[in-house]
Design a protein around this motif. Structure first.
Motif, mmCIF file in Angstrom:
data_model
loop_
_atom_site.group_PDB
_atom_site.id
_atom_site.type_symbol
_atom_site.label_atom_id
_atom_site.label_comp_id
_atom_site.label_asym_id
_atom_site.label_seq_id
_atom_site.Cartn_x
_atom_site.Cartn_y
_atom_site.Cartn_z
ATOM 1 N N ARG A 198 -11.138 -0.742 -8.120
ATOM 2 C CA ARG A 198 -12.518 -1.040 -7.765
ATOM 3 C C ARG A 198 -13.178 0.231 -7.247
ATOM 4 N NH1 ARG A 198 -14.136 -6.250 -7.321
ATOM 5 N NH2 ARG A 198 -15.838 -5.538 -5.998
ATOM 6 N N VAL A 199 -14.456 0.367 -7.522
ATOM 7 C CA VAL A 199 -15.219 1.525 -7.054
ATOM 8 C C VAL A 199 -16.348 1.026 -6.158
ATOM 9 C CG1 VAL A 199 -16.675 3.457 -7.755
ATOM 10 C CG2 VAL A 199 -14.650 2.873 -9.106
ATOM 11 N N GLY A 200 -16.403 1.547 -4.936
ATOM 12 C CA GLY A 200 -17.483 1.202 -4.023
ATOM 13 C C GLY A 200 -18.585 2.247 -4.125
ATOM 14 N N VAL A 201 -19.808 1.791 -4.380
ATOM 15 C CA VAL A 201 -20.917 2.737 -4.571
ATOM 16 C C VAL A 201 -21.904 2.633 -3.402
ATOM 17 C CG1 VAL A 201 -20.707 2.558 -7.081
ATOM 18 C CG2 VAL A 201 -22.388 1.139 -5.886
ATOM 19 N N VAL A 202 -22.678 3.685 -3.226
ATOM 20 C CA VAL A 202 -23.729 3.668 -2.201
ATOM 21 C C VAL A 202 -24.739 2.590 -2.585
ATOM 22 C CG1 VAL A 202 -25.577 4.975 -1.092
ATOM 23 C CG2 VAL A 202 -23.415 6.126 -1.686
ATOM 24 N N GLY A 203 -24.931 1.628 -1.680
ATOM 25 C CA GLY A 203 -25.819 0.496 -1.971
ATOM 26 C C GLY A 203 -26.020 -0.335 -0.726
ATOM 27 N N PRO A 204 -26.532 -1.552 -0.892
ATOM 28 C CA PRO A 204 -26.942 -2.374 0.263
ATOM 29 C C PRO A 204 -25.867 -2.589 1.319
ATOM 30 C CG PRO A 204 -27.715 -3.330 -1.803
ATOM 31 C CD PRO A 204 -26.854 -2.168 -2.185
ATOM 32 N N VAL A 205 -24.587 -2.652 0.912
ATOM 33 C CA VAL A 205 -23.508 -2.922 1.891
ATOM 34 C C VAL A 205 -23.509 -1.887 3.018
ATOM 35 C CG1 VAL A 205 -20.976 -2.970 2.156
ATOM 36 C CG2 VAL A 205 -22.048 -4.103 0.198
ATOM 37 N N THR A 220 -31.645 6.991 -0.678
ATOM 38 C CA THR A 220 -32.355 6.923 -1.962
ATOM 39 C C THR A 220 -31.731 7.901 -2.952
ATOM 40 O OG1 THR A 220 -34.352 6.389 -0.761
ATOM 41 C CG2 THR A 220 -34.643 7.120 -3.032
ATOM 42 N N ALA A 221 -31.442 9.119 -2.474
ATOM 43 C CA ALA A 221 -30.890 10.143 -3.375
ATOM 44 C C ALA A 221 -29.491 9.766 -3.866
ATOM 45 C CB ALA A 221 -30.847 11.496 -2.648
ATOM 46 N N GLN A 222 -28.706 9.089 -2.987
ATOM 47 C CA GLN A 222 -27.305 8.804 -3.332
ATOM 48 C C GLN A 222 -27.109 7.401 -3.901
ATOM 49 O OE1 GLN A 222 -24.934 9.532 0.203
ATOM 50 N NE2 GLN A 222 -25.768 11.591 0.441
ATOM 51 N N PHE A 223 -28.151 6.631 -3.977
ATOM 52 C CA PHE A 223 -28.009 5.234 -4.412
ATOM 53 C C PHE A 223 -27.212 5.165 -5.720
ATOM 54 C CE2 PHE A 223 -29.231 1.270 -6.397
ATOM 55 C CZ PHE A 223 -29.113 0.388 -5.338
ATOM 56 N N GLY A 224 -26.160 4.362 -5.724
ATOM 57 C CA GLY A 224 -25.338 4.204 -6.929
ATOM 58 C C GLY A 224 -24.201 5.206 -7.045
ATOM 59 N N LEU A 225 -24.127 6.188 -6.137
ATOM 60 C CA LEU A 225 -23.047 7.187 -6.197
ATOM 61 C C LEU A 225 -21.700 6.533 -5.862
ATOM 62 C CD1 LEU A 225 -22.247 10.302 -6.300
ATOM 63 C CD2 LEU A 225 -22.465 10.245 -3.798
ATOM 64 N N PRO A 226 -20.675 6.726 -6.707
ATOM 65 C CA PRO A 226 -19.349 6.218 -6.360
ATOM 66 C C PRO A 226 -18.819 6.938 -5.122
ATOM 67 C CG PRO A 226 -19.477 6.721 -8.704
ATOM 68 C CD PRO A 226 -20.706 7.329 -8.058
#
Ligand SMILES: C[S@@+](CC[C@H](N)C(=O)[O-])C[C@H]1O[C@@H](n2cnc3c(N)ncnc32)[C@H](O)[C@@H]1O
Length: 239
Positions: A198-205, A220-226
């Motif tokens: 599993r990959v945890g990405v920068v997001g709401p959590v 904002t810049a890192q949103f979605g980054l693994p």
């Protein structure tokens, strides 16, 4: 900034390590999502730090080891004492034992545990093959080894293992970037086969960590980054 060894760094970080960070919170969410059952099984947490994941595990036996005694002494709410480096205590659910040990040389017999955690530890270890050999050795056949690490995409994007000491001074920790395939190959040499990733990405959590730090721009810049990689390995018995 010269990077500190894990031993020197965690000694300095120990007093306030229990506070969650974006990385640790995301890692915990991803490990929980794997849903590997622990209740009633023999659990070893290798590199357990302050033991924050061990309490309430529901394991029949819960053991934590760490390289740094200053981390262990704070485990289980500070109820562990220094001395010979080994003490037992208990919380509401689980009897916990801890000891100082290196992941590359674990003080346990072969096949002693059903579930092993090695969470955010191996990125600090230069010889990851030696670490996997020990994880595989002490895991019983049919058992599970869960390993987590900082994702190589985050390292490539400039993420570093850093912390502030009690005086507010920023330190960097020694870290080696291991891709999924590095983990898979090293594990295979220890009869451990990857069966979930599993990959945890920068997001709401973890958005609130950025907001509390006044770093909405970075969010904002890192949103979605693994950011973290979580792997589950099955012990097959055949190396
Ligand atoms: C990022 S912390 C994670 C602590 C814990 N696993 C958690 O998730 O809360 C990394 C831990 O690995 C430990 N560590 C680093 N190198 C180690 C080694 N060679 N053997 C055992 N523990 C090690 C450090 O002392 C530190 O407590």
């Amino acid at each position: 900034m010269p990077a500190l060894s894990a031993r020197d760094g965690y000694r300095l970080w120990a007093s306030h390590y229990a506070e969650e960070t974006a990385v640790s919170a995301l890692e915990d969410a991803e490990v929980r999502a794997l849903a590997v059952p622990v209740e009633g099984r023999r659990l070893l947490d290798v590199g357990c730090g302050v033991g924050r994941r061990l309490s309430q595990s529901g394991a029949s036996i819960a053991v934590g080891v760490d390289l740094v005694p200053e981390m262990l002494v704070r485990a289980a709410g500070g109820r562990w004492a220094m001395g010979d480096g080994r003490r037992a205590t208990s919380d509401a659910n689980t009897e916990i034992t801890c000891a100082a040990a290196d992941v590359r040389s674990l003080p346990f017999d072969d096949a002693s545990f059903d579930v092993l955690w090695c969470r955010l530890v191996l990125g600090h270890v230069r010889d990851v093959g030696a670490a996997y050999r020990e994880l595989g050795r002490v895991c019983a056949n049919g058992g599970v080894v869960i390993v987590s690490d900082v994702h190589t995409a985050a390292v490539a994007a400039g993420h570093r293992r850093t912390f502030r000491d009690e005086a507010g001074v920023l330190h960097e920790l020694e870290h080696y970037a291991y891709a999924l395939d590095d983990h898979r190959q090293a594990a295979r040499g220890a009869a451990l086969e990857l069966d979930a990733h599993r990959v945890g990405v920068v997001g709401p959590v973890i958005q609130h960590f950025y907001i509390e730090a006044g770093r909405e721009d970075a969010y904002t810049a890192q949103f979605g980054l693994p950011l973290v990689s979580v792997m589950s390995f099955a012990k097959s018995g055949v190396a």
